[in-house]
Design a protein around this motif. Structure first.
Motif, PDB file in Angstrom:
ATOM      1  N   GLN A 119      34.000  47.943  35.192  1.00 42.68           N
ATOM      2  CA  GLN A 119      34.568  48.214  36.504  1.00 42.68           C
ATOM      3  C   GLN A 119      35.420  47.054  36.975  1.00 42.68           C
ATOM      4  OE1 GLN A 119      31.032  48.676  38.919  1.00 42.68           O
ATOM      5  NE2 GLN A 119      31.323  46.686  39.831  1.00 42.68           N
ATOM      6  N   SER A 120      36.353  47.403  37.828  1.00 44.20           N
ATOM      7  CA  SER A 120      37.182  46.430  38.520  1.00 44.20           C
ATOM      8  C   SER A 120      37.209  46.857  39.979  1.00 44.20           C
ATOM      9  CB  SER A 120      38.598  46.448  37.935  1.00 44.20           C
ATOM     10  OG  SER A 120      39.479  45.713  38.753  1.00 44.20           O
ATOM     11  N   VAL A 127      33.892  44.979  54.818  1.00 41.99           N
ATOM     12  CA  VAL A 127      34.778  45.819  54.002  1.00 41.99           C
ATOM     13  C   VAL A 127      34.280  45.865  52.563  1.00 41.99           C
ATOM     14  CG1 VAL A 127      37.126  46.060  53.082  1.00 41.99           C
ATOM     15  CG2 VAL A 127      36.790  45.486  55.488  1.00 41.99           C
ATOM     16  N   ALA A 128      33.837  44.732  52.032  1.00 40.76           N
ATOM     17  CA  ALA A 128      33.371  44.692  50.640  1.00 40.76           C
ATOM     18  C   ALA A 128      32.138  45.559  50.440  1.00 40.76           C
ATOM     19  CB  ALA A 128      33.083  43.253  50.215  1.00 40.76           C
ATOM     20  N   THR A 129      31.119  45.363  51.248  1.00 42.43           N
ATOM     21  CA  THR A 129      29.870  46.090  51.022  1.00 42.43           C
ATOM     22  C   THR A 129      30.002  47.567  51.344  1.00 42.43           C
ATOM     23  OG1 THR A 129      29.048  45.437  53.202  1.00 42.43           O
ATOM     24  CG2 THR A 129      28.395  44.074  51.337  1.00 42.43           C
ATOM     25  N   THR A 130      30.587  47.885  52.484  1.00 39.33           N
ATOM     26  CA  THR A 130      30.737  49.297  52.849  1.00 39.33           C
ATOM     27  C   THR A 130      31.770  49.976  51.968  1.00 39.33           C
ATOM     28  OG1 THR A 130      30.136  48.775  55.126  1.00 39.33           O
ATOM     29  CG2 THR A 130      31.211  50.893  54.741  1.00 39.33           C
ATOM     30  N   GLY A 131      32.893  49.308  51.736  1.00 36.34           N
ATOM     31  CA  GLY A 131      33.942  49.886  50.899  1.00 36.34           C
ATOM     32  C   GLY A 131      33.462  50.158  49.491  1.00 36.34           C
ATOM     33  N   PHE A 132      32.712  49.218  48.914  1.00 35.92           N
ATOM     34  CA  PHE A 132      32.183  49.413  47.568  1.00 35.92           C
ATOM     35  C   PHE A 132      31.259  50.627  47.523  1.00 35.92           C
ATOM     36  CE2 PHE A 132      29.224  48.521  44.060  1.00 35.92           C
ATOM     37  CZ  PHE A 132      30.124  48.351  43.020  1.00 35.92           C
ATOM     38  N   LEU A 189      28.018  45.317  43.005  1.00 36.61           N
ATOM     39  CA  LEU A 189      29.116  44.642  43.683  1.00 36.61           C
ATOM     40  C   LEU A 189      29.054  43.160  43.366  1.00 36.61           C
ATOM     41  CD1 LEU A 189      31.452  44.489  45.729  1.00 36.61           C
ATOM     42  CD2 LEU A 189      29.737  44.320  47.539  1.00 36.61           C
ATOM     43  N   LEU A 190      30.135  42.642  42.817  1.00 33.36           N
ATOM     44  CA  LEU A 190      30.242  41.218  42.554  1.00 33.36           C
ATOM     45  C   LEU A 190      31.148  40.614  43.610  1.00 33.36           C
ATOM     46  CD1 LEU A 190      30.765  41.438  38.695  1.00 33.36           C
ATOM     47  CD2 LEU A 190      28.628  41.075  39.942  1.00 33.36           C
TER      48      LEU A 190
END
Length: 141
Positions: free
Chosen positions: A36-37, A93-98, A128-129
């Motif tokens: 994944q990217s 944004v990172a956690t919810t978006g992922f 999620l990294l």
């Protein structure tokens, strides 16, 4: 207070699934590994607008007896509806978006394989990294 992040749009620019003709339905059933990217980018538009991009695919080299070879790209446009400091905005944004794009990819893959020869395929867990956020017009890799 309502949740401060809104999903504006969700797209699937790449949707590719191919049945593996060499798959053994009696063999290993959990040997599909993922590559994944995941990227977040501040985009032009109202302040607090971000593009969230996920590309997930079957890792052909690391997988054992995968039923399908696939690649999905999910792109979401999200907008903050509250003023947050940059670190808090990025984390939200990172956690919810992922979560949103991985869930969308999982459901789309189930739908695409529902009538395929080896039956419905559910994508495994994705992690999620940490990713830096890019300024408008930039990108992260």
């Amino acid at each position: 207070m309502p949740f401060p992040l809104r999903l504006e749009e969700l797209f699937f620019p790449i949707q590719e699934v191919r049945a593996n003709a060499e798959h053994d339905p009696q063999g290993e059933r959990s040997g599909t590994n993922l590559k994944q990217s995941f990227n977040i980018q501040a985009i032009d538009g109202p302040p607090g607008t971000f593009g969230v991009d996920l590309v997930v695919e079957c890792d052909r080299e690391a997988s054992v007896n995968p039923p399908y070879f696939f690649q999905l790209q999910v792109y979401a446009i999200m907008r903050l509806e509250a003023a947050l400091d940059p670190a808090a905005a990025h984390a939200l944004v990172a956690t919810t978006g992922f979560s949103v794009v991985v869930g969308a990819a999982r459901e789309r893959l189930l739908e695409l394989t529902s009538r395929a020869p080896w039956g419905r395929f559910m994508m495994g867990i994705s992690q999620l990294l940490a990713q830096p956020v890019a300024e408008a017009g930039g990108s992260t890799h």
